[in-house]
Design a protein around this motif. Sequence first.
Motif, PDB file in Angstrom:
ATOM      1  N   LEU A  13       0.824  -1.207   0.000  1.00 11.90           N
ATOM      2  CA  LEU A  13       0.000   0.000   0.000  1.00 11.90           C
ATOM      3  C   LEU A  13       0.859   1.259   0.000  1.00 11.90           C
ATOM      4  CD1 LEU A  13      -2.882  -0.930   2.461  1.00 11.90           C
ATOM      5  CD2 LEU A  13      -3.101  -0.448   0.033  1.00 11.90           C
ATOM      6  N   THR A  14       1.949   1.232   0.756  1.00  9.71           N
ATOM      7  CA  THR A  14       2.835   2.397   0.806  1.00  9.71           C
ATOM      8  C   THR A  14       3.434   2.679  -0.560  1.00  9.71           C
ATOM      9  OG1 THR A  14       3.365   1.849   3.110  1.00  9.71           O
ATOM     10  CG2 THR A  14       4.826   3.384   1.978  1.00  9.71           C
ATOM     11  N   GLU A  15       3.843   1.625  -1.253  1.00 12.47           N
ATOM     12  CA  GLU A  15       4.407   1.800  -2.593  1.00 12.47           C
ATOM     13  C   GLU A  15       3.337   2.292  -3.563  1.00 12.47           C
ATOM     14  OE1 GLU A  15       7.921   1.643  -4.896  1.00 12.47           O
ATOM     15  OE2 GLU A  15       7.539   1.421  -2.754  1.00 12.47           O
ATOM     16  N   THR A  16       2.099   1.845  -3.389  1.00 15.69           N
ATOM     17  CA  THR A  16       1.000   2.305  -4.244  1.00 15.69           C
ATOM     18  C   THR A  16       0.759   3.800  -4.064  1.00 15.69           C
ATOM     19  OG1 THR A  16      -0.050   0.123  -4.073  1.00 15.69           O
ATOM     20  CG2 THR A  16      -1.414   1.943  -4.846  1.00 15.69           C
ATOM     21  N   ILE A  17       0.750   4.260  -2.809  1.00 21.42           N
ATOM     22  CA  ILE A  17       0.567   5.685  -2.547  1.00 21.42           C
ATOM     23  C   ILE A  17       1.723   6.495  -3.139  1.00 21.42           C
ATOM     24  CG2 ILE A  17       0.496   7.422  -0.713  1.00 21.42           C
ATOM     25  CD1 ILE A  17      -2.118   5.970  -1.025  1.00 21.42           C
ATOM     26  N   GLY A  25       0.555  13.832  -8.537  1.00 21.97           N
ATOM     27  CA  GLY A  25       0.803  14.963  -7.662  1.00 21.97           C
ATOM     28  C   GLY A  25       0.498  14.626  -6.207  1.00 21.97           C
ATOM     29  N   PRO A  26       0.972  15.489  -5.276  1.00 19.81           N
ATOM     30  CA  PRO A  26       0.783  15.231  -3.844  1.00 19.81           C
ATOM     31  C   PRO A  26      -0.697  15.171  -3.471  1.00 19.81           C
ATOM     32  CG  PRO A  26       2.415  16.962  -4.211  1.00 19.81           C
ATOM     33  CD  PRO A  26       1.754  16.718  -5.533  1.00 19.81           C
ATOM     34  N   LEU A  27      -0.996  14.292  -2.522  1.00 20.04           N
ATOM     35  CA  LEU A  27      -2.359  14.173  -2.005  1.00 20.04           C
ATOM     36  C   LEU A  27      -2.553  15.128  -0.840  1.00 20.04           C
ATOM     37  CD1 LEU A  27      -2.598  10.267  -1.944  1.00 20.04           C
ATOM     38  CD2 LEU A  27      -3.622  11.792  -3.628  1.00 20.04           C
ATOM     39  N   GLU A  28      -3.802  15.428  -0.531  1.00 20.17           N
ATOM     40  CA  GLU A  28      -4.126  16.199   0.658  1.00 20.17           C
ATOM     41  C   GLU A  28      -3.873  15.308   1.872  1.00 20.17           C
ATOM     42  OE1 GLU A  28      -4.847  18.701   3.372  1.00 20.17           O
ATOM     43  OE2 GLU A  28      -4.893  19.363   1.282  1.00 20.17           O
ATOM     44  N   ASP A  29      -2.807  15.599   2.604  1.00 26.14           N
ATOM     45  CA  ASP A  29      -2.350  14.657   3.618  1.00 26.14           C
ATOM     46  C   ASP A  29      -2.105  15.293   4.982  1.00 26.14           C
ATOM     47  OD1 ASP A  29      -0.209  16.207   2.943  1.00 26.14           O
ATOM     48  OD2 ASP A  29       1.204  14.565   2.618  1.00 26.14           O
ATOM     49  N   GLY A  30      -2.750  16.431   5.252  1.00 26.79           N
ATOM     50  CA  GLY A  30      -2.511  17.093   6.537  1.00 26.79           C
ATOM     51  C   GLY A  30      -2.840  16.210   7.722  1.00 26.79           C
ATOM     52  N   GLU A  31      -4.032  15.628   7.706  1.00 22.31           N
ATOM     53  CA  GLU A  31      -4.425  14.772   8.829  1.00 22.31           C
ATOM     54  C   GLU A  31      -3.601  13.500   8.868  1.00 22.31           C
ATOM     55  OE1 GLU A  31      -8.441  12.756  10.790  1.00 22.31           O
ATOM     56  OE2 GLU A  31      -8.585  13.912   8.925  1.00 22.31           O
ATOM     57  N   ALA A  32      -3.280  12.956   7.704  1.00 22.76           N
ATOM     58  CA  ALA A  32      -2.455  11.739   7.665  1.00 22.76           C
ATOM     59  C   ALA A  32      -1.083  11.997   8.268  1.00 22.76           C
ATOM     60  CB  ALA A  32      -2.325  11.246   6.230  1.00 22.76           C
ATOM     61  N   ASN A  33      -0.488  13.149   7.970  1.00 19.14           N
ATOM     62  CA  ASN A  33       0.828  13.472   8.537  1.00 19.14           C
ATOM     63  C   ASN A  33       0.746  13.645  10.053  1.00 19.14           C
ATOM     64  OD1 ASN A  33       1.904  13.409   5.979  1.00 19.14           O
ATOM     65  ND2 ASN A  33       1.786  15.617   5.669  1.00 19.14           N
ATOM     66  N   ARG A  34      -0.308  14.295  10.524  1.00 19.57           N
ATOM     67  CA  ARG A  34      -0.459  14.460  11.982  1.00 19.57           C
ATOM     68  C   ARG A  34      -0.574  13.107  12.675  1.00 19.57           C
ATOM     69  NH1 ARG A  34      -3.511  18.953  10.335  1.00 19.57           N
ATOM     70  NH2 ARG A  34      -5.441  17.762  10.290  1.00 19.57           N
ATOM     71  N   ARG A  46       6.503   5.766  10.082  1.00 21.79           N
ATOM     72  CA  ARG A  46       5.611   6.918   9.908  1.00 21.79           C
ATOM     73  C   ARG A  46       5.106   7.009   8.463  1.00 21.79           C
ATOM     74  NH1 ARG A  46       7.832  11.791  13.798  1.00 21.79           N
ATOM     75  NH2 ARG A  46       8.452  10.463  15.536  1.00 21.79           N
ATOM     76  N   ILE A  47       5.981   6.725   7.521  1.00 20.29           N
ATOM     77  CA  ILE A  47       5.545   6.731   6.118  1.00 20.29           C
ATOM     78  C   ILE A  47       4.466   5.675   5.901  1.00 20.29           C
ATOM     79  CG2 ILE A  47       6.297   6.200   3.769  1.00 20.29           C
ATOM     80  CD1 ILE A  47       8.950   7.527   4.398  1.00 20.29           C
ATOM     81  N   GLN A  48       4.624   4.506   6.514  1.00 18.56           N
ATOM     82  CA  GLN A  48       3.607   3.459   6.389  1.00 18.56           C
ATOM     83  C   GLN A  48       2.294   3.886   7.039  1.00 18.56           C
ATOM     84  OE1 GLN A  48       4.912  -0.682   7.208  1.00 18.56           O
ATOM     85  NE2 GLN A  48       6.970   0.183   7.333  1.00 18.56           N
ATOM     86  N   THR A  49       2.371   4.490   8.237  1.00 18.14           N
ATOM     87  CA  THR A  49       1.149   4.953   8.915  1.00 18.14           C
ATOM     88  C   THR A  49       0.405   5.969   8.054  1.00 18.14           C
ATOM     89  OG1 THR A  49       2.193   4.601  11.071  1.00 18.14           O
ATOM     90  CG2 THR A  49       0.262   6.027  11.007  1.00 18.14           C
ATOM     91  N   ARG A  50       1.157   6.901   7.476  1.00 14.89           N
ATOM     92  CA  ARG A  50       0.545   7.900   6.601  1.00 14.89           C
ATOM     93  C   ARG A  50      -0.104   7.238   5.391  1.00 14.89           C
ATOM     94  NH1 ARG A  50       2.361  10.014   1.776  1.00 14.89           N
ATOM     95  NH2 ARG A  50       1.679  12.145   1.261  1.00 14.89           N
ATOM     96  N   ALA A  51       0.610   6.314   4.760  1.00 19.56           N
ATOM     97  CA  ALA A  51       0.090   5.681   3.545  1.00 19.56           C
ATOM     98  C   ALA A  51      -1.155   4.860   3.830  1.00 19.56           C
ATOM     99  CB  ALA A  51       1.176   4.804   2.923  1.00 19.56           C
ATOM    100  N   ILE A  52      -1.179   4.148   4.951  1.00 17.68           N
ATOM    101  CA  ILE A  52      -2.337   3.310   5.264  1.00 17.68           C
ATOM    102  C   ILE A  52      -3.563   4.180   5.533  1.00 17.68           C
ATOM    103  CG2 ILE A  52      -3.265   1.692   6.964  1.00 17.68           C
ATOM    104  CD1 ILE A  52      -0.386   0.573   7.172  1.00 17.68           C
ATOM    105  N   TRP A  53      -3.349   5.324   6.212  1.00 15.63           N
ATOM    106  CA  TRP A  53      -4.489   6.213   6.458  1.00 15.63           C
ATOM    107  C   TRP A  53      -5.014   6.764   5.138  1.00 15.63           C
ATOM    108  CZ3 TRP A  53      -6.491  10.991   5.774  1.00 15.63           C
ATOM    109  CH2 TRP A  53      -7.541  11.369   6.619  1.00 15.63           C
ATOM    110  N   LEU A  54      -4.121   7.188   4.246  1.00 12.59           N
ATOM    111  CA  LEU A  54      -4.560   7.698   2.938  1.00 12.59           C
ATOM    112  C   LEU A  54      -5.237   6.599   2.116  1.00 12.59           C
ATOM    113  CD1 LEU A  54      -1.456   9.875   1.960  1.00 12.59           C
ATOM    114  CD2 LEU A  54      -3.713  10.700   2.656  1.00 12.59           C
TER     115      LEU A  54
END
Length: 464
Positions: A13-17, A25-34, A46-54
């Motif tokens: 999933l992380t590689e897919t994101i 282009g970049p996704l809207e990821d403010g909440e995912a980054n938090r 952290r990159i995996q956590t962000r990708a899974i949430w997105l």
Amino acid sequence: MSTPQTDFHRFWLTETIRLREEFAGPLEDGEANRRARAAGGDLGKRIQTRAIWLAERDGLLAALRHWRQGGGLALVALLAFALLGGAGLALAALGSEQKGPINVFWALGSLLGLHLLTLCGWLLGLLFAGDSGGALGRLWLWLSEKFARDARAAQLAPALLLLLQRRHLGRWGLGLLVHGFWLLALTAALVTLLAQLSTRNYGFYWETTLLDGDTFVALTQGLGALPALLGFSLPDPATIRASADQALSAEAARQAWAGWLLGVLLVYGLLPRLLLALLCLGRWLSGRARLALDLSLPGYRLLAERLQPSSERIGVCDAAPAVMPGIPASALASSPAVGAPAQLVAVELDESRAWPPALPGAVGDAGILDSREQRRRLLERFAEQPPARLAVAVDPLRSPDRGTLALLGELSRSAGQTRVWLLPPPPGEVLNEERLDDWRIALNQLGLPHGSASPLAWLESGHD
């Protein structure tokens, strides 16, 4: 939120994101980054956590489940084809209806010819094409995507192929599929052949125009040497010479040829596929256990500062002073009590409104959110210490725009329970019922409880 069951699926999933952001282009990821910063861990985690949430937000997690279901269906279809194909090989070798004599080398070619050709092709692909799984591997990937029946699943296949290039997983994973397919097919052929030889009376012979009899004697005994070590029968030279051009009627000769045929199929068909399947399985499990994200990729390097800021990576540089500088009382009074189990926050209130109302002692005032920076700071605080109950006050005189509704959604995901307080209009103001209905419809679509009654009692005690 449901999460992938294994590290491999999280990497997938992380590689897919990453690929999606690279091309679209970049996704809207403010909440995912938090959420990723609040979850902690090293940069890879952290990159995996962000990708899974997105992925959960954009439907990729559901698409992955559909793709895996499609992969399972494709695998079942291939296994069924292997069983039928293996049985067909045996029937073609002996003839499904005839009981007459069988050319033993034609039968052997029917049983092992295609297997040996594909085996040589796989070995050549392994040496010269790198992570090639052959036509069968590509067929499985194509069928998996078709059976998934999810347009979003199309993004998963390229990411899977890129992921399989790490640790050379592609050659071993698809190799396991190829050898497993042939192992099942040859097992079905062996069982069918054994059933045919046990229930019908076959005679065996060989014939040639160019070669002499000594060549066939040497070839037969050379092929049967290894099976003979396992207890399979091996025709003696006299029997081999006597079987030229016509089948022997002696029972011992027929049994010797039948045992030789079974042994050659087992030793040169099933055993190589079994050993190669075990080799591929071992290398697959070993490579999968050592799989990790390639943090040197540009897409991941760009995330480093957002998910692991420099100040956090550097850590504490100086010791704390003996006496901390004082904080003005006014600053303490205006600072929101984020640590309280219940919080009240308002969104874009007019200055004419008196705010905040008198709050019970257990309820904290998170202030009024007017700017983007205020929203970001509060969401980051809630990400570190989410309140058990949160009431969000909004002015229904304003229109429910997409930005406000998106903020309400982020706030609700940052608290245990959330209610939206539709404030009554100030004295002298008249509330437009159509606009109030717009708010109710929008909040119902978000699944947020709402109402005009004060939520302070609920905030204090957890019930009305």
